[in-house]
Structures are given as structure tokens and as C-alpha cells.
Scaffold this motif. Structure first.
Motif, PDB file in Angstrom:
ATOM      1  N   ARG A  60     -55.381  31.601  13.795  1.00 52.39           N
ATOM      2  CA  ARG A  60     -56.162  30.453  13.362  1.00 52.39           C
ATOM      3  C   ARG A  60     -56.254  30.354  11.842  1.00 52.39           C
ATOM      4  N   GLY A  61     -56.105  31.466  11.164  1.00 52.25           N
ATOM      5  CA  GLY A  61     -56.131  31.428   9.709  1.00 52.25           C
ATOM      6  C   GLY A  61     -54.998  30.598   9.131  1.00 52.25           C
ATOM      7  N   LEU A  62     -53.868  30.505   9.866  1.00 54.66           N
ATOM      8  CA  LEU A  62     -52.755  29.698   9.389  1.00 54.66           C
ATOM      9  C   LEU A  62     -53.126  28.217   9.374  1.00 54.66           C
ATOM     10  N   ILE A  63     -53.981  27.785  10.303  1.00 56.30           N
ATOM     11  CA  ILE A  63     -54.406  26.385  10.326  1.00 56.30           C
ATOM     12  C   ILE A  63     -55.224  26.064   9.081  1.00 56.30           C
ATOM     13  N   THR A  64     -56.216  26.900   8.795  1.00 56.33           N
ATOM     14  CA  THR A  64     -57.084  26.640   7.643  1.00 56.33           C
ATOM     15  C   THR A  64     -56.309  26.697   6.329  1.00 56.33           C
ATOM     16  N   SER A  65     -55.384  27.649   6.220  1.00 57.42           N
ATOM     17  CA  SER A  65     -54.597  27.737   4.982  1.00 57.42           C
ATOM     18  C   SER A  65     -53.701  26.510   4.817  1.00 57.42           C
ATOM     19  N   ASN A  66     -53.109  26.029   5.910  1.00 58.20           N
ATOM     20  CA  ASN A  66     -52.271  24.831   5.834  1.00 58.20           C
ATOM     21  C   ASN A  66     -53.090  23.607   5.464  1.00 58.20           C
ATOM     22  N   ILE A  67     -54.287  23.483   6.044  1.00 60.46           N
ATOM     23  CA  ILE A  67     -55.133  22.332   5.728  1.00 60.46           C
ATOM     24  C   ILE A  67     -55.554  22.357   4.260  1.00 60.46           C
ATOM     25  N   SER A  68     -55.885  23.540   3.750  1.00 59.16           N
ATOM     26  CA  SER A  68     -56.284  23.638   2.342  1.00 59.16           C
ATOM     27  C   SER A  68     -55.125  23.272   1.414  1.00 59.16           C
ATOM     28  N   PHE A  69     -53.908  23.749   1.737  1.00 61.22           N
ATOM     29  CA  PHE A  69     -52.746  23.382   0.927  1.00 61.22           C
ATOM     30  C   PHE A  69     -52.472  21.885   1.008  1.00 61.22           C
ATOM     31  N   MET A  70     -52.579  21.327   2.215  1.00 62.40           N
ATOM     32  CA  MET A  70     -52.350  19.890   2.378  1.00 62.40           C
ATOM     33  C   MET A  70     -53.346  19.072   1.561  1.00 62.40           C
ATOM     34  N   ALA A  71     -54.609  19.496   1.595  1.00 61.32           N
ATOM     35  CA  ALA A  71     -55.630  18.778   0.835  1.00 61.32           C
ATOM     36  C   ALA A  71     -55.328  18.827  -0.667  1.00 61.32           C
ATOM     37  N   THR A  72     -54.859  19.975  -1.151  1.00 63.15           N
ATOM     38  CA  THR A  72     -54.532  20.105  -2.572  1.00 63.15           C
ATOM     39  C   THR A  72     -53.409  19.153  -2.980  1.00 63.15           C
ATOM     40  N   TYR A  73     -52.329  19.152  -2.191  1.00 65.89           N
ATOM     41  CA  TYR A  73     -51.199  18.284  -2.519  1.00 65.89           C
ATOM     42  C   TYR A  73     -51.551  16.809  -2.348  1.00 65.89           C
ATOM     43  N   LEU A  74     -52.389  16.490  -1.368  1.00 67.39           N
ATOM     44  CA  LEU A  74     -52.796  15.093  -1.175  1.00 67.39           C
ATOM     45  C   LEU A  74     -53.611  14.596  -2.361  1.00 67.39           C
ATOM     46  N   VAL A  75     -54.480  15.458  -2.895  1.00 70.87           N
ATOM     47  CA  VAL A  75     -55.270  15.070  -4.065  1.00 70.87           C
ATOM     48  C   VAL A  75     -54.351  14.760  -5.246  1.00 70.87           C
ATOM     49  N   VAL A  76     -53.327  15.609  -5.439  1.00 69.02           N
ATOM     50  CA  VAL A  76     -52.385  15.377  -6.539  1.00 69.02           C
ATOM     51  C   VAL A  76     -51.626  14.067  -6.333  1.00 69.02           C
ATOM     52  N   LEU A  77     -51.152  13.838  -5.104  1.00 65.98           N
ATOM     53  CA  LEU A  77     -50.403  12.613  -4.828  1.00 65.98           C
ATOM     54  C   LEU A  77     -51.281  11.368  -4.968  1.00 65.98           C
ATOM     55  N   MET A  78     -52.537  11.454  -4.523  1.00 69.70           N
ATOM     56  CA  MET A  78     -53.426  10.300  -4.642  1.00 69.70           C
ATOM     57  C   MET A  78     -53.776  10.012  -6.104  1.00 69.70           C
ATOM     58  N   GLN A  79     -53.894  11.063  -6.904  1.00 73.11           N
ATOM     59  CA  GLN A  79     -54.094  10.849  -8.332  1.00 73.11           C
ATOM     60  C   GLN A  79     -52.881  10.152  -8.945  1.00 73.11           C
ATOM     61  N   PHE A  80     -51.710  10.549  -8.521  1.00 73.26           N
ATOM     62  CA  PHE A  80     -50.496   9.891  -8.987  1.00 73.26           C
ATOM     63  C   PHE A  80     -50.474   8.428  -8.552  1.00 73.26           C
TER      64      PHE A  80
END
Length: 467
Positions: free
Chosen positions: A413-433
């Protein structure tokens, strides 16, 4: 009696004149001497009890008869052979050789070559059309680039199939044979076969669901996406069905581990309730180590495929989420965004099923056995049983039943949380762009309108001066 008292008095005198380090060393030597003396006198716990027996001779016919795991999951194996995903073969009955084999020149592999070549032609034709259409179109916005990348990324697993799946065929065959040997050993040790009563209908249902879900998802994209042609759908059916099949395979294996561990735990409880169960506990400990190694082999056998599987899910989810949010911000919600959200929900569902089932399987095989052994009242059993319980706990600690992708990542289950956190980070960068692009476009539009207004004013002034 007098001799022991003299030894104790001498020990106390020496203990008083020594420094703390020397006292500790003397205490350790005395404790080791007492333990060795106790082992020599304890006839109830011979040292050969803890040694693993040599490999027992097996009956080929008995192996086939009690290989319940193969018989209940055969439909999924046949489906993978038809799709050319994993061309492993079952040895004929009565032949003294590994029950599951993998060779590069088998009939199943020749069929895999043929079906893969046909599918590759279709995928290449569709990929070429999508690339040419993207190059020839006049709209080169960043959002359109992202939109095309989504459907190109879904094609990636097809081209990586020989490297990710076929290359690990030997490890997959080894994993299947480990299941066969484990069931035979379980029958010999416990006297009862392992049965999977619910696995047969589940496997058949998953085979049907894999292709049905593939048709539903791809056809939904055809109806929801404005530029998704019907001819392009044929390049994606087998890819989505393959991803669904691997998710089904993972679910079936984790369910089988849960069923086997539940039956094994019940037998362990019954053995602990008997008198002097040390000898039987030794066999059970060896059997549990085989079960743990089999779980580790599952991750190793499919490490490349599930590693690429997770990367494709991660990448596609980020791009699809960004594309849908970007379109909603700029143009509002449409059917196109609904199609992208379908892809996001599908990818995250696959990731959740894989991680959640791995978590439950590891818990049933590891933690549940630890709890049963820790609840044993060691004061009420003989010394040999006490030692065997301790060695069983050490075996669980040294051989954790984790599913690891050949050292790259643990599936839990830790893989789910780590993937979601990475996705959120990249989404924030893309939305800023994206917001930066919107501000720049608004600024350019404002400047253009201002220039046009100024030119109009100048034109009016010139006209007035002329009049």
C-alpha cells in the motif's frame, strides 16, 4: 554439593575484584557453558531435528493429481498463450520432467511470434496515422501535444512485451513449478491437499472481464474523444486486455496465497495443540519458508512486466489528469474530459488492486503466523517446542513474505501513497506551467487589442484632420 558451593564462592570473589568489562566477559562465558551443558543433557531436543531433510522423491502422477493451483487457474494460462503474452507450456502427464516449461522454440512460442507480428503491424499503422495527423495539423498547442502523448503511451507496453514478459519466461516457469512442489510437500507433511474452491470461477470470470473491460474502455474513448477513429480502436484492444490480464493474474496469485496460508495456519494451530509438537513444527517451518520464497519469486518472475506496468500507469495518469483539468480551465467541461477521467480512473484502479492484494497476501503469510506463534504459552510446552517456536519466528523475520520487483520496489500500500504524492507534485508543476501560458496568452491578447484600438483612434484622427 560442597563442590558447587565452592565454585559459587570463587565466582563471587572473582566477580568482586574484576572491572565491569571483565565481569561481563566472565558472565558471558559462564552463560555459554551452562547452555552447552544443558544441550548435552537435553535428550528431548536432538540437533538433527532442526536440519532440513534432503529433497524427497516425488511421484509425477501424484504431482499432477494434486496440483490444484494449475487446474483452477488453467484458463488464465491458456488465455495468455492465445494472446502470446506468456508462452509457457505444461508438460504431458506421466513424464518425469518439470511440470511447467519454457523454451524459445516451443509450439506456444511459435504462435506468440505470429500473433505478436500481426498485432505489431496494426499498432504501427495506427501509430503512424496519429503521428502524421499531429504533424500535419496547424494546432500545435501544448494541450494538443499532451493529448496525443496519452494514446501513444498506451502503445508502449506492446513494444516492450518481448523484453518485459518473454525474457522472464524461465522465472515464470520456476514460479509455477514452485507452486506444484509446495502443494505436494503440503500433502506429505499435513496429509491434506490444498484446495482452492473459489478460484476456478474467479479465474474464468476474470478472463471474460479482461476482454470485456478492454472493449468498454476503448469504445468509450471512441465515442467521447472527437478525433478518435474507429479503425484506431483495433490497435488498443489487445493492449488493454493484456494489462487487465496481468492485473487478474496478480489478483489470482494473491488470492491463492491467502487461501493456502489460511489452511496452513489452521493446521499449525492444530499441531500446537498437540503434545510435544516440536518435530512437526520443524517440518511446518520448512514448509512456511517455501511459501515465503514462492511469494518472493512472484515479484521476481514478473518484475519487468509489472515495473513497466507501474511506470505506464504513473505516466498516463499524470498526463490524462493534466489534460482534463487543463481543458476544463480553458474551455469548460466536455465529453473529451469525461474520456480522460475514464482513463485516470482505470489506471488508478489497476494500481490499487495490485498494491492492495499484495498487502493482504503479505499480511496473511507473515503477520498472521507471527501472531499465532507469539500467542503460544512457552511455559506450558517442552523445551524442544520452545526452541522450535523461536526458530520459526526467526525464520519469519529473516524471510519476510514481501513481493519485490527484483529489488526495484516493494509492492504494497505504500506504493500507492508514494505514487499519489509524486503525481500531485508533477501536476502542480504542470498546472503552474498551464497558468503561465494562460497569463501570457491573455497578455498578448490585451496588447493586440490595445494596438488595434490605438490604430483605430489614429485612423479616426487622420480622417477628422482631412475633413
Amino acid at each position: 554439593m560442597i563442590h558447587s558451593q565452592m565454585e559459587d564462592s570463587q565466582y563471587e570473589i572473582r566477580h568482586q575484584v574484576l572491572n565491569p568489562n571483565q565481569r561481563q566477559q566472565l558472565e558471558d562465558r559462564r552463560r555459554i557453558k551452562e547452555q552447552l551443558h544443558q544441550l548435552e543433557q537435553d535428550n528431548e531436543s536432538p540437533t538433527h531435528m532442526y536440519r532440513r531433510k534432503l529433497k524427497i522423491s516425488t511421484d509425477v502422477n501424484l504431482l499432477d493429481q494434486h496440483d490444484s493451483f494449475y487446474h483452477t487457474t488453467k484458463s488464465l494460462l491458456v488465455l495468455f498463450q492465445i494472446m502470446g503474452v506468456m508462452p509457457i507450456m505444461r508438460s504431458p502427464k506421466g513424464v518425469d520432467m518439470p511440470r511447467t516449461t519454457f523454451t524459445w522454440c516451443s509450439k506456444a512460442f511459435l504462435w506468440a511470434y505470429f500473433i505478436y507480428a500481426c498485432e505489431t503491424i496494426v499498432v504501427l499503422v495506427v501509430a503512424r496515422e496519429r503521428i502524421n495527423k499531429f504533424i500535419s495539423t496547424s494546432d500545435k498547442r501544448f494541450d494538443e501535444v499532451i493529448y496525443n502523448i496519452i494514446f501513444m503511451s498506451i502503445m508502449v507496453p506492446h513494444f516492450l512485451l518481448p523484453v518485459a514478459s518473454w525474457r522472464n519466461g524461465q522465472e515464470v516457469a520456476k514460479f509455477k513449478n514452485m507452486w506444484t512442489d509446495f502443494q505436494y510437500k503440503y500433502l506429505i507433511v499435513t496429509g491434506k491437499p490444498i484446495v482452492f474452491p473459489k478460484l476456478y470461477p474467479i479465474t474464468w470470470a476474470l478472463c471474460i472481464v479482461s476482454w470485456t473491460l478492454s472493449l468498454v474502455i476503448i469504445l468509450s474513448q471512441y465515442y467521447l474523444q472527437p478525433d478518435f477513429q474507429f479503425s484506431h480502436t483495433f490497435a488498443y484492444y489487445h493492449i488493454i486486455a493484456m494489462l487487465n490480464g496481468f492485473c487478474s493474474l496478480w489478483f489470482v496469485n494473491c488470492t491463492a496465497f491467502g487461501t493456502a496460508s489460511k489452511a496452513f495456519a489452521k493446521e499449525l494451530t492444530d499441531v500446537l495443540a498437540t503434545e510435544r509438537p516440536a518435530a512437526k513444527l520443524t517440518e511446518y517451518r520448512h514448509l512456511w519458508v517455501d511459501l515465503s520464497h514462492m511469494m518472493q519469486q512472484l515479484g521476481k518472475a514478473y518484475s519487468n512486466m509489472y515495473g513497466i506496468y507501474c511506470l505506464v500507469i504513473f505516466f498516463t495518469t499524470i498526463i490524462a489528469t493534466y489534460g482534463s483539468l487543463s481543458e476544463i480551465i480553458e474551455h469548460g467541461a466536455t465529453y473529451k474530459e469525461v474520456g480522460l477521467f475514464v482513463i485516470v480512473f482505470y489506471c488508478m484502479s489497476l494500481l490499487f488492486i495490485i498494491c492492495n492484494e499484495a498487502h493482504h497476501a503479505s499480511k496473511r503469510v507473515g503477520l498472521n503466523f507471527q501472531e499465532r506463534l507469539l500467542n503460544v504459552n512457552l511455559t506450558a510446552v517442552d523445551k524442544a517446542t520452545q526452541k522450535e517456536v523461536e526458530m520459526f519466528l526467526v525464520a519469519i523475520d529473516k524471510n519476510p513474505p514481501t513481493m519485490n520487483l527484483d529489488g526495484y520496489a516493494n509492492i504494497n500500500r505504500g506504493l500507492i501513497t508514494s505514487n499519489i504524492s509524486f503525481m500531485a507534485t508533477y501536476l502542480v508543476v504542470l498546472m503552474q506551467f498551464k497558468l503561465t501560458l494562460l497569463r501570457q496568452s491573455a497578455k498578448n491578447a490585451f496588447i493586440a487589442s490595445l494596438k488595434s484600438n490605438l490604430s483605430r483612434i489614429r485612423t479616426l484622427d487622420v480622417d477628422k484632420l482631412r475633413t
